[in-house]
Each structure stands twice: as structure tokens, then as C-alpha cells.
Design an enzyme around this catalytic site. Sequence first.
Site, PDB file in Angstrom:
ATOM      1  N   GLY A  17      13.120   6.877   4.169  1.00  0.00           N
ATOM      2  CA  GLY A  17      11.742   6.463   3.918  1.00  0.00           C
ATOM      3  C   GLY A  17      11.339   5.398   4.911  1.00  0.00           C
ATOM      4  N   GLY A  19       8.275   3.865   5.265  1.00  0.00           N
ATOM      5  CA  GLY A  19       7.051   3.146   4.954  1.00  0.00           C
ATOM      6  C   GLY A  19       7.215   1.683   5.290  1.00  0.00           C
ATOM      7  N   VAL A  21       8.272  -0.907   3.465  1.00  0.00           N
ATOM      8  CA  VAL A  21       9.540  -1.506   3.037  1.00  0.00           C
ATOM      9  C   VAL A  21      10.694  -0.999   3.890  1.00  0.00           C
ATOM     10  CG1 VAL A  21      11.205  -1.592   1.142  1.00  0.00           C
ATOM     11  CG2 VAL A  21       8.778  -1.953   0.678  1.00  0.00           C
ATOM     12  N   GLY A  22      10.785   0.311   4.069  1.00  0.00           N
ATOM     13  CA  GLY A  22      11.865   0.864   4.875  1.00  0.00           C
ATOM     14  C   GLY A  22      11.847   0.353   6.296  1.00  0.00           C
ATOM     15  N   ALA A 132       3.968  -6.293   3.241  1.00  0.00           N
ATOM     16  CA  ALA A 132       3.943  -5.489   4.459  1.00  0.00           C
ATOM     17  C   ALA A 132       3.044  -4.285   4.253  1.00  0.00           C
ATOM     18  CB  ALA A 132       5.355  -5.045   4.854  1.00  0.00           C
ATOM     19  N   LYS A 183       8.893  -9.368 -12.229  1.00  0.00           N
ATOM     20  CA  LYS A 183       8.155  -8.769 -11.112  1.00  0.00           C
ATOM     21  C   LYS A 183       7.167  -7.727 -11.615  1.00  0.00           C
ATOM     22  CE  LYS A 183       8.487  -6.470  -6.687  1.00  0.00           C
ATOM     23  NZ  LYS A 183       9.273  -5.637  -5.763  1.00  0.00           N
ATOM     24  N   ASN A 187       3.202  -6.964 -10.862  1.00  0.00           N
ATOM     25  CA  ASN A 187       2.770  -5.687 -10.296  1.00  0.00           C
ATOM     26  C   ASN A 187       1.847  -4.905 -11.221  1.00  0.00           C
ATOM     27  OD1 ASN A 187       3.963  -5.806  -7.786  1.00  0.00           O
ATOM     28  ND2 ASN A 187       5.878  -4.888  -8.450  1.00  0.00           N
ATOM     29  N   GLU A 265       2.016   5.043  -7.723  1.00  0.00           N
ATOM     30  CA  GLU A 265       3.201   4.929  -8.578  1.00  0.00           C
ATOM     31  C   GLU A 265       2.875   4.284  -9.931  1.00  0.00           C
ATOM     32  OE1 GLU A 265       6.259   2.406  -6.984  1.00  0.00           O
ATOM     33  OE2 GLU A 265       4.844   0.980  -6.144  1.00  0.00           O
TER      34      GLU A 265
END
Length: 317
Positions: A17, A19, A21-22, A132, A183, A187, A265
Site C-alpha cells: 500500500g 498511500g 501512510v505507506g 500526511a 485514538k 477519529n 473507512e
Amino acid sequence: MTLTGEGNTRQSVAVVGAGAVGGVFASALHRAGHDVSLCVRTPFDELVIETSGGTEHVPVTVVTDPADVRPVDWVLLAVKAFDTAGTARWLAALCDEHTTVVVLRNGVEQTDDVQALVPKTTVLPALVYIQAERLAPGHIRHGYGNSLDVPAGPAADRLTRLFQGSGTDIRPQQDLLTAAWRKLMLNAAVNPLTALTLRRMEVMGDRMIRDLAEGLMRETQVVAEAVGARLTGADVLQTLAFMEEFSDGNGTSMLYDRLSGNSLEWEALNGAVVRYADLYGIDVPLNRAMTALLHALAPLHAAPTAEEPAGTQLAAA
């Protein structure tokens, strides 16, 4: 034995992945001196990371076919929960009994579905704290933050060594359940409210939106307590204060996904709050409303149907 500049053994790492984060963590591990491959669906020429300090061009290997890889020391799984099943071929090719898979994703249900795909492999959940944004395939803007919360233990110690020299802070937690629900409390508020309003964090300056965010957090905190997380009303106030430190120009992953036309998500965020609330008989009307609204959202740039005049989708959004 090959050593990195920090004296650690050079490791083989695959990031599934590419994106935001990756990309950020692939860059970090390359910086630490490891052999890093990015496993992607959409190929690109190079990984580019923009920061306030400049632009970094990262010479990682980009792979698009699971047939072209073999087992590695580490896999960083950086896809949304609903994409996990689609990584089965990658995980089968990349993992053996010596591999550790680090699951980098939101929510409180992080590892069961991954462990089922790689039953003989160590699977480590991680809570990601970065800001990010993916600007284009292979092109990431990294704003701030560079840390991972993981359950304390031998795997966390090995992960700390892996990231040594990368600039990433690995934070072992004795109580990851509480950390994960803390967290999620943030979120479950900022992700849906930015995605639904199509505004960045400046929207939290609106008193009505801020009050709605607090209501979502308070519902989540009550459910978290029922599940066994050690959160109280004081944690809600601390999370609100943390939220107010964000720059007005910051976005959220759900906002970025909606603007890009990607799936949202919601099931891992507000949907999880609702599922656990139902198990414990807790009333969560605000999270239930967010879940229904996110579920019903049409793609932002969807073409109008035959019965729908052009422009209706955009106006409704």
C-alpha cells in the site's frame, strides 16, 4: 551480516500500500538503511516525499505483481481495513514463519482478519500518528508527526531497532486497547465531520461542529469504558484540546479519500462504535447518524443517472 549506519542489521521490508501512510514509513525505513520494496496496484517511477524542510526522492523498489516477490523480514500493511482481503496474494508471497507483519491502520479491530491470512506469521498492530496526504501515485506530502504505538513486548523491541535512525518514534504501550480507543475517540469525530462538510480542520472552529465533535467523542468514551478501555470524561477534554492544536489547513484521511473518490473507512470508525454499542446496549445516536450518512454518500464526482440532471451530485455534496 550487513549493518546499517546505526549499527543494526540491514533488513528486508515490503510495504503493501503506497498511500500517505505507506509512503511515509517506506521513506523512513529507507532512511534507516533497509532494503525497502513498495507493493502497489498503480506503478510509479519514484517515491517523492514533500516536507516543510524540502522534497525527498526515495529510491525504493516498486513492485506490482506478487509473483515477483519472496518472503521478507518485515511487512508493513498500509491499506484500509476493507482492502485487507485484497492483499492475500501479497501476504502469501511475502510472509513465512520468520516474517513480522505490522498492521498500520485506523480502528480497534486491527489484526484478526490479517492473522487469518498469515496464520504462521507474527502480526503486530500499530496505531499511526502522522499527518500526511497522498497528492498523486508515489507523491506524498508529510505535514508532521512520525510515531507508532505498538503493544509492548519482544516484537515492539525488534520494531524499535528496525526504525532506529529513521526519525520515527516507536512507543510501546502496556495497554494498547486504551490507546486504540483513545485514538478512535478522535477519529470518530474529525474524520466524518471533515468528510461530510468537505472542509479541513478549520471547520472545527464552528461552535456547532465543535459541539458535535464533543458529543461523538463522549459517546465513544462510554462505549470504550464498556469494552474495557481505561478512558474517562477527562480523556474527552484532553482529546478536544489535542484536536484544537491542529492547523486549520490539515485534513483527515477520510476527507482525502472522499476528495479522491475512494471508499471511506466508516465501518472501522463510527461503524465500530455502533457495533460495540449494540453489544453492550449503549445508546449512541450521534455515531449512528454519522454511520448512516457516511454509508449513504455517493462518490463525490459520480456521473448523474438518467433521472438525475447534471450538477445534482455536486450540489448535493
